[in-house]
Design a protein around this motif. Structure first.
Motif, PDB file in Angstrom:
ATOM      1  N   ASP A 161       0.172   0.009   6.153  1.00  0.00           N
ATOM      2  CA  ASP A 161       0.999   0.153   5.305  1.00  0.00           C
ATOM      3  C   ASP A 161       0.723   1.045   3.944  1.00  0.00           C
ATOM      4  O   ASP A 161      -0.303   0.599   3.131  1.00  0.00           O
ATOM      5  N   SER A 162       1.349   1.967   3.796  1.00  0.00           N
ATOM      6  CA  SER A 162       0.749   2.518   1.911  1.00  0.00           C
ATOM      7  C   SER A 162       0.730   1.692   0.953  1.00  0.00           C
ATOM      8  O   SER A 162      -0.149   1.496  -0.211  1.00  0.00           O
ATOM      9  N   HIS A 163       1.998   0.680   1.290  1.00  0.00           N
ATOM     10  CA  HIS A 163       1.878  -0.551   0.192  1.00  0.00           C
ATOM     11  C   HIS A 163       0.934  -0.973   0.315  1.00  0.00           C
ATOM     12  O   HIS A 163       0.286  -2.304  -0.439  1.00  0.00           O
ATOM     13  N   VAL A 164       0.678  -2.120   1.005  1.00  0.00           N
ATOM     14  CA  VAL A 164      -0.684  -2.347   1.710  1.00  0.00           C
ATOM     15  C   VAL A 164      -2.141  -2.286   1.118  1.00  0.00           C
ATOM     16  O   VAL A 164      -2.735  -2.389   1.056  1.00  0.00           O
ATOM     17  N   LYS A 165      -1.840  -0.582   0.608  1.00  0.00           N
ATOM     18  CA  LYS A 165      -3.294   0.354   0.588  1.00  0.00           C
ATOM     19  C   LYS A 165      -3.177  -0.091  -0.863  1.00  0.00           C
ATOM     20  O   LYS A 165      -4.463  -0.346  -1.517  1.00  0.00           O
ATOM     21  N   THR A 166      -2.235   0.308  -1.377  1.00  0.00           N
ATOM     22  CA  THR A 166      -2.146  -0.354  -2.651  1.00  0.00           C
ATOM     23  C   THR A 166      -2.705  -1.708  -3.296  1.00  0.00           C
ATOM     24  O   THR A 166      -3.144  -1.693  -4.014  1.00  0.00           O
ATOM     25  N   ILE A 167      -2.508  -2.214  -2.538  1.00  0.00           N
ATOM     26  CA  ILE A 167      -2.700  -3.817  -2.830  1.00  0.00           C
ATOM     27  C   ILE A 167      -4.094  -3.969  -2.755  1.00  0.00           C
ATOM     28  O   ILE A 167      -5.389  -4.476  -3.531  1.00  0.00           O
ATOM     29  N   LEU A 168      -4.908  -3.763  -1.423  1.00  0.00           N
ATOM     30  CA  LEU A 168      -6.544  -3.467  -0.796  1.00  0.00           C
ATOM     31  C   LEU A 168      -7.441  -2.795  -2.283  1.00  0.00           C
ATOM     32  O   LEU A 168      -8.129  -3.164  -2.089  1.00  0.00           O
ATOM     33  N   THR A 169      -6.259  -1.630  -2.680  1.00  0.00           N
ATOM     34  CA  THR A 169      -7.198  -1.257  -3.634  1.00  0.00           C
ATOM     35  C   THR A 169      -7.812  -1.895  -4.392  1.00  0.00           C
ATOM     36  O   THR A 169      -8.652  -2.539  -5.311  1.00  0.00           O
ATOM     37  N   ASP A 170      -6.283  -2.703  -5.136  1.00  0.00           N
ATOM     38  CA  ASP A 170      -6.551  -3.657  -6.317  1.00  0.00           C
ATOM     39  C   ASP A 170      -7.392  -5.305  -5.571  1.00  0.00           C
ATOM     40  O   ASP A 170      -7.815  -5.747  -6.648  1.00  0.00           O
TER      41      ASP A 170
END
Length: 92
Positions: free
Chosen positions: A47-56
């Motif tokens: 999910d794109s929301h998880v990808k944002t978290i993964l970047t952090d």
């Protein structure tokens, strides 16, 4: 046999939860977190929301690898660790 993305996410949240609970970790854990985050960022099923978290999380792990005081680094990210684990569970 490679891990599925579900298993990768589970392993990632386990390590981050341990960092949160223990307020310590190792450089090898940070290296593993970085590899997991990078692999998951390249997965189209995430999910794109998880990808944002993964970047952090990727940045957190990279900085953890390069810090002179890993315990201080982990302690300074306690709130983020909680948010990341909760966010991954919410969107995965």
């Amino acid at each position: 046999m490679p891990l599925s993305h579900e298993h990768q996410l589970s392993l990632l949240t386990d390590i981050l939860s341990n960092h949160k609970t223990d307020c310590c970790g190792s450089v090898s854990e940070c290296e593993q977190v970085k590899r997991l985050a990078a692999a998951l960022l390249g997965n189209q099923h995430i999910d794109s929301h998880v990808k944002t978290i993964l970047t952090d999380i990727y940045t957190y792990s990279q900085n953890g690898i390069n810090t002179n005081n890993l315990e201080e680094h982990i302690t300074s990210h306690q709130d983020s660790l909680t948010q990341w684990v909760d966010g991954i569970h919410q969107f995965s």
